[in-house]
Design a protein around this motif. Structure first.
Motif, PDB file in Angstrom:
ATOM      1  N   ALA A  60      11.479  -5.371  -3.257  1.00  0.00           N
ATOM      2  CA  ALA A  60      10.549  -4.298  -3.607  1.00  0.00           C
ATOM      3  C   ALA A  60      11.048  -2.971  -3.081  1.00  0.00           C
ATOM      4  O   ALA A  60      10.983  -1.936  -3.767  1.00  0.00           O
ATOM      5  N   ALA A  61      11.592  -2.973  -1.846  1.00  0.00           N
ATOM      6  CA  ALA A  61      12.093  -1.729  -1.272  1.00  0.00           C
ATOM      7  C   ALA A  61      13.307  -1.242  -2.040  1.00  0.00           C
ATOM      8  O   ALA A  61      13.475  -0.036  -2.300  1.00  0.00           O
ATOM      9  N   THR A  62      14.193  -2.173  -2.459  1.00  0.00           N
ATOM     10  CA  THR A  62      15.386  -1.775  -3.226  1.00  0.00           C
ATOM     11  C   THR A  62      14.991  -1.175  -4.566  1.00  0.00           C
ATOM     12  O   THR A  62      15.572  -0.186  -5.033  1.00  0.00           O
ATOM     13  N   ARG A  63      14.063  -1.774  -5.246  1.00  0.00           N
ATOM     14  CA  ARG A  63      13.612  -1.229  -6.532  1.00  0.00           C
ATOM     15  C   ARG A  63      13.005   0.152  -6.360  1.00  0.00           C
ATOM     16  O   ARG A  63      13.180   1.039  -7.205  1.00  0.00           O
ATOM     17  N   ALA A  64      12.271   0.342  -5.216  1.00  0.00           N
ATOM     18  CA  ALA A  64      11.705   1.671  -4.966  1.00  0.00           C
ATOM     19  C   ALA A  64      12.810   2.684  -4.730  1.00  0.00           C
ATOM     20  O   ALA A  64      12.768   3.820  -5.214  1.00  0.00           O
ATOM     21  N   LEU A  65      13.839   2.300  -3.971  1.00  0.00           N
ATOM     22  CA  LEU A  65      14.964   3.202  -3.760  1.00  0.00           C
ATOM     23  C   LEU A  65      15.691   3.506  -5.083  1.00  0.00           C
ATOM     24  O   LEU A  65      16.155   4.616  -5.311  1.00  0.00           O
ATOM     25  N   ALA A  91       0.830  -1.206   0.000  1.00  0.00           N
ATOM     26  CA  ALA A  91       0.000   0.000   0.000  1.00  0.00           C
ATOM     27  C   ALA A  91       0.860   1.250   0.000  1.00  0.00           C
ATOM     28  O   ALA A  91       0.560   2.256  -0.673  1.00  0.00           O
ATOM     29  N   ILE A  92       1.960   1.220   0.787  1.00  0.00           N
ATOM     30  CA  ILE A  92       2.838   2.397   0.843  1.00  0.00           C
ATOM     31  C   ILE A  92       3.530   2.624  -0.501  1.00  0.00           C
ATOM     32  O   ILE A  92       3.650   3.754  -0.982  1.00  0.00           O
ATOM     33  N   LEU A  93       3.975   1.543  -1.154  1.00  0.00           N
ATOM     34  CA  LEU A  93       4.668   1.696  -2.448  1.00  0.00           C
ATOM     35  C   LEU A  93       3.725   2.185  -3.549  1.00  0.00           C
ATOM     36  O   LEU A  93       4.169   2.773  -4.543  1.00  0.00           O
ATOM     37  N   ASP A  94       2.424   1.942  -3.358  1.00  0.00           N
ATOM     38  CA  ASP A  94       1.460   2.407  -4.359  1.00  0.00           C
ATOM     39  C   ASP A  94       1.154   3.886  -4.227  1.00  0.00           C
ATOM     40  O   ASP A  94       0.505   4.469  -5.095  1.00  0.00           O
ATOM     41  N   ILE A  95       1.587   4.521  -3.101  1.00  0.00           N
ATOM     42  CA  ILE A  95       1.311   5.952  -2.904  1.00  0.00           C
ATOM     43  C   ILE A  95       2.172   6.760  -3.862  1.00  0.00           C
ATOM     44  O   ILE A  95       3.345   6.450  -4.109  1.00  0.00           O
ATOM     45  N   ASP A  96       1.596   7.797  -4.413  1.00  0.00           N
ATOM     46  CA  ASP A  96       2.333   8.701  -5.299  1.00  0.00           C
ATOM     47  C   ASP A  96       3.250   9.553  -4.442  1.00  0.00           C
ATOM     48  O   ASP A  96       2.834  10.519  -3.797  1.00  0.00           O
ATOM     49  N   VAL A  97       4.546   9.217  -4.482  1.00  0.00           N
ATOM     50  CA  VAL A  97       5.483   9.876  -3.613  1.00  0.00           C
ATOM     51  C   VAL A  97       5.708  11.335  -3.986  1.00  0.00           C
ATOM     52  O   VAL A  97       6.144  12.156  -3.178  1.00  0.00           O
ATOM     53  N   THR A  98       5.398  11.667  -5.229  1.00  0.00           N
ATOM     54  CA  THR A  98       5.610  13.061  -5.665  1.00  0.00           C
ATOM     55  C   THR A  98       4.638  14.000  -4.971  1.00  0.00           C
ATOM     56  O   THR A  98       4.838  15.217  -4.970  1.00  0.00           O
ATOM     57  N   ALA A 130      18.756  -4.771  -9.025  1.00  0.00           N
ATOM     58  CA  ALA A 130      17.930  -3.595  -8.774  1.00  0.00           C
ATOM     59  C   ALA A 130      18.774  -2.438  -8.263  1.00  0.00           C
ATOM     60  O   ALA A 130      18.611  -1.276  -8.667  1.00  0.00           O
ATOM     61  N   ALA A 131      19.744  -2.744  -7.368  1.00  0.00           N
ATOM     62  CA  ALA A 131      20.604  -1.687  -6.841  1.00  0.00           C
ATOM     63  C   ALA A 131      21.488  -1.107  -7.932  1.00  0.00           C
ATOM     64  O   ALA A 131      21.695   0.115  -8.023  1.00  0.00           O
ATOM     65  N   LEU A 132      22.028  -1.989  -8.805  1.00  0.00           N
ATOM     66  CA  LEU A 132      22.876  -1.501  -9.901  1.00  0.00           C
ATOM     67  C   LEU A 132      22.086  -0.622 -10.872  1.00  0.00           C
ATOM     68  O   LEU A 132      22.601   0.378 -11.387  1.00  0.00           O
ATOM     69  N   VAL A 133      20.826  -0.985 -11.143  1.00  0.00           N
ATOM     70  CA  VAL A 133      19.988  -0.145 -12.015  1.00  0.00           C
ATOM     71  C   VAL A 133      19.818   1.225 -11.404  1.00  0.00           C
ATOM     72  O   VAL A 133      19.876   2.260 -12.079  1.00  0.00           O
ATOM     73  N   GLY A 134      19.623   1.262 -10.065  1.00  0.00           N
ATOM     74  CA  GLY A 134      19.495   2.548  -9.401  1.00  0.00           C
ATOM     75  C   GLY A 134      20.770   3.358  -9.507  1.00  0.00           C
ATOM     76  O   GLY A 134      20.744   4.576  -9.723  1.00  0.00           O
ATOM     77  N   LEU A 135      21.919   2.696  -9.347  1.00  0.00           N
ATOM     78  CA  LEU A 135      23.196   3.411  -9.454  1.00  0.00           C
ATOM     79  C   LEU A 135      23.465   3.875 -10.886  1.00  0.00           C
ATOM     80  O   LEU A 135      24.090   4.907 -11.116  1.00  0.00           O
ATOM     81  N   LEU A 136      23.011   3.082 -11.857  1.00  0.00           N
ATOM     82  CA  LEU A 136      23.177   3.505 -13.253  1.00  0.00           C
ATOM     83  C   LEU A 136      22.406   4.788 -13.552  1.00  0.00           C
ATOM     84  O   LEU A 136      22.787   5.562 -14.441  1.00  0.00           O
ATOM     85  N   ARG A 137      21.344   5.026 -12.809  1.00  0.00           N
ATOM     86  CA  ARG A 137      20.551   6.229 -13.042  1.00  0.00           C
ATOM     87  C   ARG A 137      21.177   7.481 -12.427  1.00  0.00           C
ATOM     88  O   ARG A 137      20.739   8.590 -12.723  1.00  0.00           O
TER      89      ARG A 137
END
Length: 914
Positions: free
Chosen positions: A100-105, A66-73, A134-141
């Motif tokens: 799931a938390a790592t992908r969100a980060l 439910a928390i991950l579905d919230i629009d964080v913006t 997932a962490a590497l994708v985040g670092l690539l960004r």
């Protein structure tokens, strides 16, 4: 959601709904029902707090979902949200929740720099490939990384799982040079999978430079890399570095000692040759030892680059032909810079080289290498003399210009060029090289030079080349007698260019040599036939002149040169070299095959006339020509020849008579212009006479020849024959009638022939023949009676005279009723009863005719008979006089003259009887 549920969606209410006193299913259902009203920050904080404290895995999963579905913006304060995600990543035992938390980060990392170290730390502590990814994708960004992050990533690269190393490589490639290099070197290992090793080398090749530690690591990698292509890439990469030369060379040589098939490793040393001169000695030693061909080829290429020509020249004696080939190519490229050392080496190698291809390559090197030493020049000349391969000999011919022309080398050079030029396999390149070089020779009277010029003439392909060499040869060998065979060969070869120079000069040379050279003299007729120069026949033998005349004249006529042909015929006639058979053959050629060549034909006909040559064959040819081309401008000339020369020949008349036939004349008429047909109706007998002779087709040569024979009986036979089925004016009878009108002869045979034609031409289409036949009978009748000397004509002729007179009355009727033309004078000795029987004219009536015309005419004729009888009596011709007196007392007894002088006539008669 119901209104009560919506109103209850506050933080305290939410906490009551999520109370641990309720079952997990009820709390999950409550979250599901309140899904659309969880956007308020107070609720988000409450959810985050609840998730931290929740012990149930299912509820924690539902809360995190439910928390991950919230629009964080939409959140003004993201700290509770981020704290929860960090808490889950660090302490959550469930793998899927940590993922799931790592992908969100990773999704938030571009906007949150503080997260990159968290992701990097996650890489250090996690064991899940999915979480690592997932962490590497985040670092690539993240575009930039902090020093601490870089340190963590380099440390992670050494222990990263195999499944994510491609992402790690991608991550390092987007960093700055130093960080990128450190990460790539950390990943580089000879035990890595080949695609990743290749990708790492590609990444290292993209860097502008490498640090010494990186070079050292790459050098260690080179020593251990098992794959040839990757070792070669590593070596080339190391070769491009500024530092590490000796170590690189030792490493490469060490690797090659273990794996000699890796010749491509030497590419890495190509940039170290200048800074490491000792490397050339190593390569030379490698080249001298047995080894793979590829390795030696690479070594030769490096030695050439290092200008080590001595080591390259040593490879010219290698046992392998491919190595020798590479050494030859390298030596050829260095020959211009080191001719003293490499020239003799190449020539020595050529002497022992068994392969034609490689000898040719050496010859090409010498050809293109420029200056040679005197010793090399002498060796090249010796090689040229002993070389057996035509292909190599051609290349050597092109290399001979490198040999200076001196008194010592002049003769060997000329012999070498002569050998090449005489080689049947020598091509255009050899010929061109020889020609270009021979132009540099000072022209002296040397046998070898003369022979070279002869060979160049024989091998020349263009007229300009031939002219150039012929001019030079004439200077050295001016006597054409020594060149007669060559001149004949060249003239025949370049006959297509005649009379352009020098072919015309050759023709004059052969003409001048003919009196001395029997072989040349025998070929004069052939040359005349080929060139068309009939003047050359003057140098031939008499027999050859006679035998060659006809072919030459035919050739000239075939080339459209009738003037030259005519001159040659006249000349042959004057020199008595024109045979009768050739003259007849020429006549046939001109009459049958080329009837338009009038000048030559006239000359031949004139010569035939001078020679009185009118054989049956000549007659047949001329008559056939007159029959087929009667309107030719030469027809009169041919006809005159027959008329003057052939008239006394046996059988000439029969041939002319056979040619004078209805078919030939009809054909002559059909090919002429349309006749001028007189349409005006005649008004008098004079008009009728001349308008009837409108023969439209004049000038038939065969007709003139036929009439010249003077065979009257043949004319009568033609008139007596039935007319052909052609228009009357196109029949031979019409032509004969016209002739008879102009050539008078009053004989009974001619009258009977005219009468036969008049009777035969009864059809409407033949009426002109009938008309002219009766006209001629009318004109001949009086003369014929005069020739009878008063005797009575035969009955058939009297009847013919009657028919003629009846036709004249019919013609007069055609003048019209208003004609002023008198009734024609009656024909004496007509059969008057027959005339009266067949009289049909309404005006005059027969009674009027008897009274006004027949009576006076009968009286006049009786008077003529009486005068003639008296003349006979006075001359003592009693039988003739008696016959006339008997006729006067017979048919003319009722005339006034006889009645008045009856007693006197009877007295004369009695005296004549006595």
């Amino acid at each position: 959601m119901t209104e009560s549920q919506t109103s209850a969606a506050t933080a305290p209410a939410l906490l009551l709904l999520l109370s641990t006193e309720r079952t997990s299913a009820e709390r999950i259902a409550a979250l599901r029902d309140l899904k659309d009203s969880l956007a308020e920050e107070s609720i988000v904080r409450a959810l985050c707090d609840a998730a931290r404290a929740e012990s149930s895995v299912d509820v924690r999963r539902a809360l995190l979902t439910a928390i991950l579905d919230i629009d964080v913006t939409r959140l003004a304060d993201r700290k509770p949200y981020l704290d929860l995600l960090l808490h889950v990543c660090a302490g959550e035992p469930e793998h899927d929740l940590r993922l799931a938390a790592t992908r969100a980060l990773a999704t938030l990392s571009p906007d949150s720099p503080e997260l990159e170290e968290v992701l990097a730390a996650t890489l250090q502590n996690e064991r899940s490939d999915a979480i690592h990814e997932a962490a590497l994708v985040g670092l690539l960004r993240r575009p930039d990384k902090s020093p601490r992050t870089l340190e963590l990533l380099v440390s992670y690269a050494r222990v990263s799982p195999p499944g994510v190393r491609s992402l790690v490589l991608q991550l390092f490639r987007q960093m700055q040079r130093a960080a990128c290099e450190a990460g790539l070197v950390a990943l580089l290992s000879p035990w890595e999978v080949p695609p990743l090793r290749a990708a790492l080398l590609s990444a290292l090749e993209e860097l502008p430079s490498l640090s010494p530690p990186a070079g050292k690591a790459l050098l260690e990698y080179l020593r251990l890399e098992p794959r040839r292509e990757l070792r070669a890439r590593a070596a080339r990469l190391l070769g491009a570095l500024r530092d590490g030369g000796p170590e690189l060379a030792r490493a490469v040589l060490a690797v090659l000692a273990q794996a000699p098939d890796g010749a491509e490793l030497l590419d890495g040393l190509s940039h170290k040759l200048d800074s490491m001169p000792e490397l050339l000695s190593e390569l030379g030693a490698m080249l001298a030892r047995p080894g793979p061909v590829e390795l030696k080829l690479k070594a030769i290429a490096l030695l050439e680059k290092g200008a080590a020509h001595a080591h390259v020249a040593a490879a010219l004696a290698d046992a392998n032909p491919w190595v020798r080939s590479a050494a030859i190519s390298a030596s050829a490229r260095m020959l211009a810079r080191h001719p003293e050392e490499l020239g003799p080496k190449l020539l020595a190698a050529a002497q022992g080289e068994p392969l034609t291809e490689l000898r040719g390559r050496i010859a090409e090197a010498l050809r293109d290498g420029g200056r040679l030493t005197p010793e090399s020049q002498r060796a090249l000349l010796e090689w040229t003399q002993r070389e057996q391969s035509p292909r190599v000999a051609q290349v050597l011919a092109a290399a001979l210009p490198a040999v200076a022309i001196t008194d010592e080398t002049r003769e060997p050079l000329l012999r070498a060029y002569l050998r090449v030029l005489r080689d049947p396999f020598a091509g255009e390149e050899a010929q061109k090289a020889a020609g270009d070089r021979l132009r540099s020779f000072a022209y002296r009277d040397e046998p070898a030079l003369v022979e070279c010029l002869r060979e160049l003439l024989l091998r020349a392909s263009t007229r300009d080349e031939v002219e150039e060499w012929d001019t030079q040869l004439r200077k050295l060998a001016p006597d054409a007698k020594d060149r007669s065979g060559l001149i004949r060969t060249l003239l025949l070869r370049f006959l297509g260019d005649y009379p352009a120079a020098p072919t015309a000069t050759w023709a004059r040379d052969l003409h001048g040599l003919a009196p001395q050279e029997a072989a040349v003299r025998a070929e004069i007729p052939l040359l005349v036939a080929l060139t068309g120069e009939s003047w050359m026949l003057s140098a031939a033998d008499v027999a050859e002149k006679k035998s060659a005349l006809l072919p030459v004249v035919r050739e000239l006529l075939g080339k459209g040169k009738p003037g030259e042909a005519t001159r040659l015929i006249d000349e042959a006639w004057n020199q008595r070299t024109l045979r009768k058979s050739d003259l007849v053959a020429l006549l046939k050629r001109l009459l049958v095959d080329a009837p338009g060549e009038y000048g030559a034909l006239q000359t031949v006909v004139q010569i035939l006339g001078k020679a009185k040559l009118a054989t049956p064959e000549v007659q047949d040819l001329c008559l056939a020509f007159l029959r087929e081309r009667p309107r030719s401008i030469m027809a009169s000339t041919v006809a005159d020849f027959l008329r003057e020369v052939a008239k006394s020949e046996l059988g000439y008349g029969e041939r002319v008579v056979a040619s004078f036939n209805p078919e030939a004349y009809a054909e002559f008429c059909r090919t002429g212009e349309d006749p001028y047909d007189v349409k005006q109706v005649p008004k008098t007998f004079n008009d009728w006479e001349y308008q009837g002779w409108r023969l439209p087709y004049q000038g038939w040569p065969l007709g003139e020849l036929f009439f010249d024979l003077g065979r009257r009986n043949e004319l009568h036979a033609i008139l007596s024959a039935p007319p052909a089925d052609v228009p009357a004016v196109q029949s031979v009878q019409y032509l004969v009638l016209k002739y008879l009108w102009q050539k008078v002869e009053e004989t009974p045979e001619e009258l009977r022939a005219l009468g036969a034609l008049a009777h035969a031409a009864a059809a409407k289409a033949q009426e002109p023949l009938r008309d002219r036949a009766f006209f001629l009978i009318w004109k001949r009748w009086k003369g014929y009676l005069k020739s009878l000397q008063g005797a009575a004509p035969p009955g058939d002729l009297s009847e013919l005279a009657t028919e003629t007179y009846l036709y004249l009355i019919k013609v007069r009727q055609g003048f019209g009723i208003e004609t002023k033309e008198k009734v024609p004078e009656p024909l004496a000795e007509m059969d008057l009863p027959s005339l009266e029987k067949h009289w049909t004219a309404a005006a005059p009536t027969f009674a009027e005719l008897r009274e006004k015309t027949l009576g006076p005419a009968l009286e006049a004729h009786a008077k003529e008979l009486l005068q003639l009888a008296t003349s006979f009596a006075n001359k003592g011709k009693k039988p003739e006089a008696l016959g006339l007196l008997e006729r006067l007392l017979g048919p003319y007894l009722k005339t006034k003259l006889v009645q008045g002088k009856k007693a006197e006539i009877e007295s004369y008669r009695d005296k004549a009887r006595a």
